[in-house]
Every structure is written in structure tokens, then in C-alpha cells.
Design a protein around this motif. Structure first.
Motif, PDB file in Angstrom:
ATOM      1  N   ASN A  56       0.814  -1.220   0.000  1.00 32.18           N
ATOM      2  CA  ASN A  56       0.000   0.000   0.000  1.00 32.18           C
ATOM      3  C   ASN A  56       0.842   1.262   0.000  1.00 32.18           C
ATOM      4  OD1 ASN A  56      -2.322  -1.577   0.151  1.00 32.18           O
ATOM      5  ND2 ASN A  56      -2.305  -1.568   2.383  1.00 32.18           N
ATOM      6  N   TYR A  57       2.115   1.168   0.404  1.00 36.39           N
ATOM      7  CA  TYR A  57       2.945   2.350   0.587  1.00 36.39           C
ATOM      8  C   TYR A  57       4.217   2.372  -0.261  1.00 36.39           C
ATOM      9  CZ  TYR A  57      -0.168   2.933   4.497  1.00 36.39           C
ATOM     10  OH  TYR A  57      -1.296   3.082   5.261  1.00 36.39           O
ATOM     11  N   HIS A  58       4.536   1.276  -0.939  1.00 29.60           N
ATOM     12  CA  HIS A  58       5.785   1.201  -1.710  1.00 29.60           C
ATOM     13  C   HIS A  58       5.547   0.544  -3.055  1.00 29.60           C
ATOM     14  CE1 HIS A  58       8.282   2.435   1.680  1.00 29.60           C
ATOM     15  NE2 HIS A  58       7.519   1.670   2.434  1.00 29.60           N
ATOM     16  N   HIS A  59       6.351   0.943  -4.030  1.00 32.69           N
ATOM     17  CA  HIS A  59       6.370   0.242  -5.310  1.00 32.69           C
ATOM     18  C   HIS A  59       7.133  -1.051  -5.107  1.00 32.69           C
ATOM     19  CE1 HIS A  59       4.684   3.559  -7.581  1.00 32.69           C
ATOM     20  NE2 HIS A  59       5.504   4.372  -6.914  1.00 32.69           N
ATOM     21  N   LEU A  60       6.674  -2.116  -5.745  1.00 29.62           N
ATOM     22  CA  LEU A  60       7.284  -3.426  -5.557  1.00 29.62           C
ATOM     23  C   LEU A  60       7.901  -3.934  -6.851  1.00 29.62           C
ATOM     24  CD1 LEU A  60       4.512  -5.223  -3.476  1.00 29.62           C
ATOM     25  CD2 LEU A  60       6.460  -3.923  -2.625  1.00 29.62           C
ATOM     26  N   ARG A  61       8.943  -4.760  -6.707  1.00 25.96           N
ATOM     27  CA  ARG A  61       9.480  -5.479  -7.857  1.00 25.96           C
ATOM     28  C   ARG A  61       8.552  -6.653  -8.121  1.00 25.96           C
ATOM     29  NH1 ARG A  61      15.706  -4.811  -8.237  1.00 25.96           N
ATOM     30  NH2 ARG A  61      16.013  -3.018  -6.894  1.00 25.96           N
ATOM     31  N   LYS A  62       8.296  -6.912  -9.352  1.00 27.96           N
ATOM     32  CA  LYS A  62       7.356  -7.977  -9.707  1.00 27.96           C
ATOM     33  C   LYS A  62       8.008  -9.354  -9.589  1.00 27.96           C
ATOM     34  CE  LYS A  62       4.657  -5.347 -13.096  1.00 27.96           C
ATOM     35  NZ  LYS A  62       3.914  -4.603 -12.248  1.00 27.96           N
ATOM     36  N   PRO A  63       7.264 -10.323  -9.060  1.00 27.91           N
ATOM     37  CA  PRO A  63       7.784 -11.700  -9.040  1.00 27.91           C
ATOM     38  C   PRO A  63       8.031 -12.161 -10.476  1.00 27.91           C
ATOM     39  CG  PRO A  63       5.845 -11.497  -7.646  1.00 27.91           C
ATOM     40  CD  PRO A  63       5.971 -10.217  -8.404  1.00 27.91           C
ATOM     41  N   ASN A  64       9.098 -12.916 -10.676  1.00 22.32           N
ATOM     42  CA  ASN A  64       9.405 -13.400 -12.010  1.00 22.32           C
ATOM     43  C   ASN A  64       9.689 -14.901 -12.044  1.00 22.32           C
ATOM     44  OD1 ASN A  64      11.884 -13.396 -10.754  1.00 22.32           O
ATOM     45  ND2 ASN A  64      12.802 -11.846 -12.070  1.00 22.32           N
ATOM     46  N   VAL A  65       9.376 -15.589 -10.938  1.00 22.02           N
ATOM     47  CA  VAL A  65       9.546 -17.039 -10.863  1.00 22.02           C
ATOM     48  C   VAL A  65       8.237 -17.623 -10.365  1.00 22.02           C
ATOM     49  CG1 VAL A  65      10.777 -18.928  -9.739  1.00 22.02           C
ATOM     50  CG2 VAL A  65      12.002 -16.854 -10.368  1.00 22.02           C
ATOM     51  N   LYS A  66       7.703 -18.554 -11.130  1.00 20.74           N
ATOM     52  CA  LYS A  66       6.472 -19.222 -10.703  1.00 20.74           C
ATOM     53  C   LYS A  66       6.850 -20.474  -9.914  1.00 20.74           C
ATOM     54  CE  LYS A  66       3.386 -17.563 -14.218  1.00 20.74           C
ATOM     55  NZ  LYS A  66       3.274 -16.264 -13.720  1.00 20.74           N
ATOM     56  N   PRO A  67       6.176 -20.721  -8.786  1.00 20.08           N
ATOM     57  CA  PRO A  67       6.511 -21.897  -7.995  1.00 20.08           C
ATOM     58  C   PRO A  67       6.148 -23.189  -8.735  1.00 20.08           C
ATOM     59  CG  PRO A  67       4.557 -20.834  -7.103  1.00 20.08           C
ATOM     60  CD  PRO A  67       5.072 -19.962  -8.224  1.00 20.08           C
ATOM     61  N   VAL A  68       7.002 -24.182  -8.591  1.00 18.88           N
ATOM     62  CA  VAL A  68       6.751 -25.499  -9.167  1.00 18.88           C
ATOM     63  C   VAL A  68       6.560 -26.442  -7.996  1.00 18.88           C
ATOM     64  CG1 VAL A  68       7.703 -27.348 -10.583  1.00 18.88           C
ATOM     65  CG2 VAL A  68       8.166 -24.955 -11.168  1.00 18.88           C
ATOM     66  N   LYS A  69       5.456 -27.176  -8.004  1.00 18.54           N
ATOM     67  CA  LYS A  69       5.181 -28.071  -6.875  1.00 18.54           C
ATOM     68  C   LYS A  69       6.302 -29.088  -6.690  1.00 18.54           C
ATOM     69  CE  LYS A  69       0.246 -27.937  -6.432  1.00 18.54           C
ATOM     70  NZ  LYS A  69      -0.981 -28.681  -6.363  1.00 18.54           N
ATOM     71  N   GLY A  70       6.728 -29.217  -5.436  1.00 19.25           N
ATOM     72  CA  GLY A  70       7.739 -30.204  -5.087  1.00 19.25           C
ATOM     73  C   GLY A  70       9.165 -29.775  -5.391  1.00 19.25           C
ATOM     74  N   GLU A  71       9.355 -28.548  -5.906  1.00 16.97           N
ATOM     75  CA  GLU A  71      10.709 -28.106  -6.242  1.00 16.97           C
ATOM     76  C   GLU A  71      11.187 -27.095  -5.218  1.00 16.97           C
ATOM     77  OE1 GLU A  71      12.211 -25.271  -9.628  1.00 16.97           O
ATOM     78  OE2 GLU A  71      11.808 -27.262 -10.455  1.00 16.97           O
ATOM     79  N   ALA A  72      12.380 -27.280  -4.701  1.00 16.67           N
ATOM     80  CA  ALA A  72      12.964 -26.342  -3.745  1.00 16.67           C
ATOM     81  C   ALA A  72      13.649 -25.210  -4.504  1.00 16.67           C
ATOM     82  CB  ALA A  72      13.961 -27.059  -2.848  1.00 16.67           C
ATOM     83  N   LEU A  73      13.815 -24.061  -3.828  1.00 15.73           N
ATOM     84  CA  LEU A  73      14.474 -22.918  -4.460  1.00 15.73           C
ATOM     85  C   LEU A  73      15.956 -23.135  -4.618  1.00 15.73           C
ATOM     86  CD1 LEU A  73      12.738 -19.883  -2.817  1.00 15.73           C
ATOM     87  CD2 LEU A  73      12.774 -20.469  -5.217  1.00 15.73           C
TER      88      LEU A  73
END
Length: 194
Positions: A176-193
Motif C-alpha cells: 500500500n505504501y511502496h512500489h514493488l518489484r514484480k515476481p518473475n519465478v512461478k513456484p513449481v510443486k515439489g521443487e525447492a528454491l
């Protein structure tokens, strides 16, 4: 006579991967190969600098204003040897803290102006008190508190709880108070970062 054309040196490009659900303020400083996990909050003016290799940040971490997470080469280090820095889940890096630890486990807190140097490994549930520092390479045992002007240590009786209330509040309010960087990685089920 042929002319020799030289190209400018190739600068390391910033490669920032932000998972869906993370809240990363646009005013934060992100340099290098960085992966930020879901539900992690990066405040304005927080710095994440990956000079000596990639930084992997897990789920649900809070990185407050002016906090620094840095993966830099040690003095006299070989720039061809890249070492990853791994930050686990549900850690809190309070205002003006600095973390250069090669590995940080889960549920740790670096309080205001705390410093953890390169070569240190924080296990799980550790609290580094305000203005305390750990500068010599070591593995800090689980549930250790570093406190006071002389950086004394003791073991906690109970494990610290994740800061879920604060995390949920920040995820709801910061956009609500800051501009955000957009997520660019979609989560894949069962995959760790990392």
C-alpha cells in the motif's frame, strides 16, 4: 592495416529471481545472482549484494531497512571461485544488521546493528543481539543467544517462534505504501528454491 577493435569488459549482470508471494520493495538494493523465496519481505533500502557467488534466500524471511546480506570475496580470495550463500526460512534481519555468513539456517534473528562475518554458519534458532558481532569462523550451535556489550553467549530454553504475525502484517501493508518489484519465478510443486 587492420584496426583492432576491443569490446568493453563484460559486467556481471544482475540476475534477480523473485518467487510469487514475495514482497520486494523497489527501493531495495539488489545486485548479482539472487533468488528470493515466497513470502520473503525485503524493505526499502535493504541491500542484498552477491559479489562472490549467488545468494539463495528461502521462504518467509524479513529483511528490514538498511539491513545488508552480502556474499563477498574474502581478502585475497580467488574471484574465479564462486561460493553460494544460503539463507534458510523465517529469519529476521533487523535494521542496520549485516550478514555475510555462508549459511544461515531457519528461525534466526539478527537484531539491530548485529554483524555476522564470512566463514560463520548460523544453525537454527539463534539470536544475535543488538550491536553484537561474530567475526571468527565457526558453526554457532542451535538456539544460541549472543548478547551484551561483551557478546556473551547462552543457550535458550525454548526454540524461537517464527515471526508470522509481523510477516503477514508486512505482506499486507507494504504494497500500500511502496512500489514493488514484480515476481518473475512461478513456484513449481515439489521443487525447492536452492
Amino acid at each position: 592495416m587492420s584496426e583492432i577493435v576491443t569490446s568493453p569488459p563484460i559486467a556481471r549482470r544482475s540476475n534477480v529471481k523473485i518467487a510469487a508471494g514475495a514482497v520486494v520493495c523497489d527501493e531495495s538494493i539488489l545486485k548479482g545472482d539472487i533468488t528470493i523465496g515466497p513470502k520473503t519481505v525485503v524493505h526499502p533500502r535493504a541491500s542484498i549484494i552477491a559479489e562472490a557467488g549467488p545468494i539463495f534466500i528461502g521462504e518467509g524471511n524479513i529483511i528490514e531497512e538498511m539491513a545488508s546480506i552480502i556474499n563477498r570475496l574474502p581478502p585475497g580470495g580467488n574471484p574465479d571461485t564462486l561460493l553460494a550463500q544460503t539463507i534458510g526460512n523465517f529469519n529476521v534481519f533487523e535494521t542496520d544488521s549485516t550478514c555475510e555468513a555462508e549459511r544461515v539456517g531457519d528461525n534466526n534473528v539478527l537484531e539491530t546493528k548485529a554483524v555476522v562475518a564470512r566463514g560463520v554458519e548460523l544453525t537454527n534458532g539463534c539470536v544475535i543481539g543488538p550491536s553484537c558481532s561474530i567475526s571468527e569462523p565457526e558453526i554457532v550451535p542451535e538456539n544460541t543467544i549472543v548478547y551484551g556489550t561483551k557478546c556473551q553467549r547462552r543457550e535458550m530454553n525454548d526454540k524461537p517462534y517464527p515471526q508470522m504475525g509481523q510477516l503477514e502484517f508486512l505482506i499486507r501493508v507494504l504494497p500500500n505504501y511502496h512500489h514493488l518489484r514484480k515476481p518473475n519465478v512461478k513456484p513449481v510443486k515439489g521443487e525447492a528454491l536452492a
